[in-house]
Design a protein around this motif. Structure first.
Motif, PDB file in Angstrom:
ATOM      1  N   HIS A 113      -3.310  -1.080  -1.480  1.00 44.82           N
ATOM      2  CA  HIS A 113      -2.668   0.220  -1.641  1.00 44.82           C
ATOM      3  C   HIS A 113      -3.586   1.214  -2.333  1.00 44.82           C
ATOM      4  CE1 HIS A 113      -1.850  -1.406  -5.711  1.00 44.82           C
ATOM      5  NE2 HIS A 113      -1.908  -0.147  -6.074  1.00 44.82           N
ATOM      6  N   VAL A 114      -3.381   2.490  -2.031  1.00 44.29           N
ATOM      7  CA  VAL A 114      -4.071   3.593  -2.697  1.00 44.29           C
ATOM      8  C   VAL A 114      -3.016   4.635  -3.044  1.00 44.29           C
ATOM      9  CG1 VAL A 114      -5.771   5.439  -2.489  1.00 44.29           C
ATOM     10  CG2 VAL A 114      -6.200   3.231  -1.393  1.00 44.29           C
ATOM     11  N   GLU A 115      -2.978   5.027  -4.303  1.00 40.32           N
ATOM     12  CA  GLU A 115      -2.047   6.056  -4.755  1.00 40.32           C
ATOM     13  C   GLU A 115      -2.831   7.128  -5.497  1.00 40.32           C
ATOM     14  OE1 GLU A 115       0.973   6.169  -8.345  1.00 40.32           O
ATOM     15  OE2 GLU A 115       1.768   4.895  -6.727  1.00 40.32           O
ATOM     16  N   VAL A 116      -2.640   8.389  -5.098  1.00 37.49           N
ATOM     17  CA  VAL A 116      -3.320   9.516  -5.728  1.00 37.49           C
ATOM     18  C   VAL A 116      -2.275  10.552  -6.130  1.00 37.49           C
ATOM     19  CG1 VAL A 116      -5.003  11.369  -5.425  1.00 37.49           C
ATOM     20  CG2 VAL A 116      -5.430   9.127  -4.391  1.00 37.49           C
ATOM     21  N   ASP A 117      -2.294  10.944  -7.376  1.00 34.45           N
ATOM     22  CA  ASP A 117      -1.324  11.915  -7.895  1.00 34.45           C
ATOM     23  C   ASP A 117       0.112  11.500  -7.626  1.00 34.45           C
ATOM     24  OD1 ASP A 117      -3.339  13.478  -8.886  1.00 34.45           O
ATOM     25  OD2 ASP A 117      -3.334  14.913  -7.238  1.00 34.45           O
ATOM     26  N   GLY A 118       0.365  10.192  -7.712  1.00 31.90           N
ATOM     27  CA  GLY A 118       1.726   9.705  -7.533  1.00 31.90           C
ATOM     28  C   GLY A 118       2.162   9.559  -6.096  1.00 31.90           C
ATOM     29  N   ARG A 119       1.286   9.886  -5.150  1.00 26.49           N
ATOM     30  CA  ARG A 119       1.627   9.771  -3.727  1.00 26.49           C
ATOM     31  C   ARG A 119       0.841   8.637  -3.094  1.00 26.49           C
ATOM     32  NH1 ARG A 119      -0.329  13.620   1.255  1.00 26.49           N
ATOM     33  NH2 ARG A 119       0.927  12.637   2.884  1.00 26.49           N
ATOM     34  N   SER A 120       1.541   7.772  -2.370  1.00 28.51           N
ATOM     35  CA  SER A 120       0.871   6.673  -1.686  1.00 28.51           C
ATOM     36  C   SER A 120       0.135   7.184  -0.455  1.00 28.51           C
ATOM     37  CB  SER A 120       1.884   5.601  -1.264  1.00 28.51           C
ATOM     38  OG  SER A 120       1.232   4.590  -0.510  1.00 28.51           O
ATOM     39  N   TRP A 121      -1.102   6.718  -0.304  1.00 30.21           N
ATOM     40  CA  TRP A 121      -1.868   7.024   0.907  1.00 30.21           C
ATOM     41  C   TRP A 121      -1.845   5.853   1.885  1.00 30.21           C
ATOM     42  CZ3 TRP A 121      -7.044   9.724  -0.947  1.00 30.21           C
ATOM     43  CH2 TRP A 121      -6.739  10.997  -1.442  1.00 30.21           C
ATOM     44  N   THR A 122      -1.148   4.788   1.503  1.00 31.00           N
ATOM     45  CA  THR A 122      -1.155   3.590   2.336  1.00 31.00           C
ATOM     46  C   THR A 122       0.232   3.132   2.779  1.00 31.00           C
ATOM     47  OG1 THR A 122      -1.284   2.352   0.238  1.00 31.00           O
ATOM     48  CG2 THR A 122      -3.342   2.658   1.473  1.00 31.00           C
ATOM     49  N   ASP A 123       1.291   3.666   2.186  1.00 32.59           N
ATOM     50  CA  ASP A 123       2.649   3.269   2.561  1.00 32.59           C
ATOM     51  C   ASP A 123       3.574   4.483   2.508  1.00 32.59           C
ATOM     52  OD1 ASP A 123       4.876   1.819   3.231  1.00 32.59           O
ATOM     53  OD2 ASP A 123       5.223   1.056   1.193  1.00 32.59           O
ATOM     54  N   PRO A 124       3.695   5.233   3.620  1.00 31.29           N
ATOM     55  CA  PRO A 124       3.038   5.007   4.914  1.00 31.29           C
ATOM     56  C   PRO A 124       1.562   5.420   4.872  1.00 31.29           C
ATOM     57  CG  PRO A 124       4.276   7.049   4.978  1.00 31.29           C
ATOM     58  CD  PRO A 124       4.562   6.429   3.638  1.00 31.29           C
ATOM     59  N   VAL A 125       0.821   5.019   5.891  1.00 39.96           N
ATOM     60  CA  VAL A 125      -0.608   5.306   5.941  1.00 39.96           C
ATOM     61  C   VAL A 125      -0.837   6.795   6.170  1.00 39.96           C
ATOM     62  CG1 VAL A 125      -2.761   4.901   7.181  1.00 39.96           C
ATOM     63  CG2 VAL A 125      -1.182   3.005   6.777  1.00 39.96           C
ATOM     64  N   VAL A 126      -1.653   7.384   5.310  1.00 41.94           N
ATOM     65  CA  VAL A 126      -2.064   8.779   5.448  1.00 41.94           C
ATOM     66  C   VAL A 126      -3.421   8.797   6.146  1.00 41.94           C
ATOM     67  CG1 VAL A 126      -2.672  10.901   4.228  1.00 41.94           C
ATOM     68  CG2 VAL A 126      -0.803   9.458   3.383  1.00 41.94           C
ATOM     69  N   GLY A 127      -3.530   9.560   7.222  1.00 41.07           N
ATOM     70  CA  GLY A 127      -4.766   9.598   7.994  1.00 41.07           C
ATOM     71  C   GLY A 127      -5.923  10.192   7.214  1.00 41.07           C
ATOM     72  N   VAL A 128      -7.113   9.959   7.731  1.00 39.83           N
ATOM     73  CA  VAL A 128      -8.323  10.438   7.063  1.00 39.83           C
ATOM     74  C   VAL A 128      -8.283  11.955   6.868  1.00 39.83           C
ATOM     75  CG1 VAL A 128     -10.833  10.629   7.241  1.00 39.83           C
ATOM     76  CG2 VAL A 128      -9.690   8.528   7.968  1.00 39.83           C
ATOM     77  N   ARG A 129      -7.883  12.694   7.885  1.00 40.62           N
ATOM     78  CA  ARG A 129      -7.872  14.149   7.806  1.00 40.62           C
ATOM     79  C   ARG A 129      -6.858  14.670   6.799  1.00 40.62           C
ATOM     80  NH1 ARG A 129     -10.241  17.282  11.784  1.00 40.62           N
ATOM     81  NH2 ARG A 129     -11.326  16.150  13.443  1.00 40.62           N
ATOM     82  N   GLU A 130      -5.794  13.885   6.585  1.00 44.27           N
ATOM     83  CA  GLU A 130      -4.734  14.343   5.683  1.00 44.27           C
ATOM     84  C   GLU A 130      -4.983  13.959   4.233  1.00 44.27           C
ATOM     85  OE1 GLU A 130      -3.918  12.934   8.817  1.00 44.27           O
ATOM     86  OE2 GLU A 130      -3.903  15.049   9.422  1.00 44.27           O
ATOM     87  N   ARG A 131      -5.876  13.042   3.989  1.00 49.17           N
ATOM     88  CA  ARG A 131      -6.177  12.656   2.616  1.00 49.17           C
ATOM     89  C   ARG A 131      -6.985  13.770   1.947  1.00 49.17           C
ATOM     90  NH1 ARG A 131      -7.088   6.095   2.295  1.00 49.17           N
ATOM     91  NH2 ARG A 131      -5.467   5.581   3.820  1.00 49.17           N
ATOM     92  N   ARG A 132      -6.616  14.117   0.755  1.00 45.49           N
ATOM     93  CA  ARG A 132      -7.298  15.212   0.045  1.00 45.49           C
ATOM     94  C   ARG A 132      -8.541  14.658  -0.649  1.00 45.49           C
ATOM     95  NH1 ARG A 132      -3.375  18.975  -3.295  1.00 45.49           N
ATOM     96  NH2 ARG A 132      -5.353  20.098  -3.448  1.00 45.49           N
ATOM     97  N   VAL A 133      -9.554  14.436   0.177  1.00 44.91           N
ATOM     98  CA  VAL A 133     -10.799  13.818  -0.280  1.00 44.91           C
ATOM     99  C   VAL A 133     -11.954  14.776  -0.034  1.00 44.91           C
ATOM    100  CG1 VAL A 133     -12.454  11.951   0.127  1.00 44.91           C
ATOM    101  CG2 VAL A 133      -9.998  11.459   0.099  1.00 44.91           C
TER     102      VAL A 133
END
Length: 331
Positions: free
Chosen positions: A53-73
């Motif tokens: 799992h990956v969680e950033v600012d309290g939001r999971s990026w893996t459940d559900p899966v957040v796509g590469v373009r939508e991740r604030r990276v």
């Protein structure tokens, strides 16, 4: 848990690591080649598939899966990877345009970041007309303009001249001081870890071998890679532990030194380089310690000993100046 970064990632055969970082923190990720450093960054970005799992600012990026373009990276990779057919301004604006920002607004925001990083007057130049340091500033601007919550820096100063890297390191430190996201910086340079980061994570064989403040990790390294990174001499033993000692505690002499309390090795001078007010002597002890050892001597001592490449010498260190790490029962 909320705020910052909380991740537990597993990439079969490559990575099995857990990482927590508070908002605004800068985490230096260090370790030998093949330790999993870049794999960690690509897994966080979603470029490499990973379990966990990956969680950033309290939001999971893996459940559900957040796509590469939508991740604030925001991502700064080795070699800049700027689009050769676009100007510096358009390179920086590219991520904003991909997120639907209008062309004029994207250009204005890109220009503002180029100005911040001291390359605003180069906005119309294409990458081929930029120096390495200028191109890396554009790359950093491109990573920051989208206001990422996770900033990934993969060897950000690699390949730059020492002076250019030093100036860019100062500039980046200034921006990171006001950045409230989480920064992960892969580096092979102890200077980056000690000056830019507030935490250090050591990876070895895909796992976290040590983590802590830069000062703690440097003072009490748990792997020989970290010890060498911070400039210590390292001797490994068969049990997997290692003994470390500082170059300034090593004595160079033309003959074998006396004293049972000393560890000593015969060798040949492999190189001499200025090191602050001292001369750093690299001694090849392959027939003795089995490694190259470093010794810091004064310029006067270097001249008096007639040190030059190929000269036969003895190097020694008092047992009381060594520290032992790792291995059964060691701390």
């Amino acid at each position: 848990m909320s705020g910052g970064l909380h991740a537990r990632l597993h990439v079969p055969g490559r990575l099995d690591a857990e990482l927590d970082a508070d908002p605004g923190s800068v985490v230096a990720v260090i370790g030998p080649n093949g330790a999993g450093k870049t794999t960690l960054l690509t897994a966080l970005a979603g470029v490499v598939a990973a379990e966990g799992h990956v969680e950033v600012d309290g939001r999971s990026w893996t459940d559900p899966v957040v796509g590469v373009r939508e991740r604030r990276v925001g991502w700064v990779v080795q070699g800049q990877a700027l689009f050769p057919h676009l100007s510096a301004r358009d390179n920086v604006a590219f991520g904003l345009r991909a997120r639907g920002v209008r062309r004029a607004e994207a250009a204005d925001r890109a220009q503002a970041w180029l100005d911040r990083l001291g390359v605003g007057e180069l906005a119309d130049r294409r990458p081929t007309r930029l120096s390495g340091g200028q191109a890396q500033r554009v790359t950093i601007a491109r990573a920051l303009v989208t206001e990422p919550r996770l900033l990934l820096l993969d060897e950000p100063f690699s390949g730059l001249d020492v002076g250019v890297a030093a100036a860019l390191r100062i500039e980046l430190a200034r921006h990171l001081a006001s950045y409230d996201g989480v920064t992960l910086m892969v580096t092979h340079d102890a200077l980056d870890a000690l000056t830019l980061a507030d935490r250090v994570v050591v990876l070895e064989d895909g796992r976290v071998a040590q983590q802590g403040t830069p000062g703690d990790v440097a003072a009490r390294p748990r792997t020989d890679h970290v010890a060498r990174l911070v400039g210590l001499n390292v001797l490994r033993d068969d049990a997997g532990g290692f003994t470390a000692f500082r170059p300034q505690d090593v004595v160079v002499s033309p003959t074998e030194p006396d004293g049972s309390a000393r560890l000593r090795w015969a060798g040949r001078v492999a190189g001499l380089t200025p090191h602050g007010d001292a001369v750093r002597v690299q001694v090849d002890t392959r027939a003795g310690a089995g490694v190259d050892l470093l010794a810091d001597v004064t310029p006067a001592a270097s001249a008096q000993l007639g040190l030059s490449p190929g000269a036969e010498v003895w190097v020694s260190v008092k047992a009381t100046a060594t520290r032992t790490y790792g291995g059964p029962g060691a701390h």
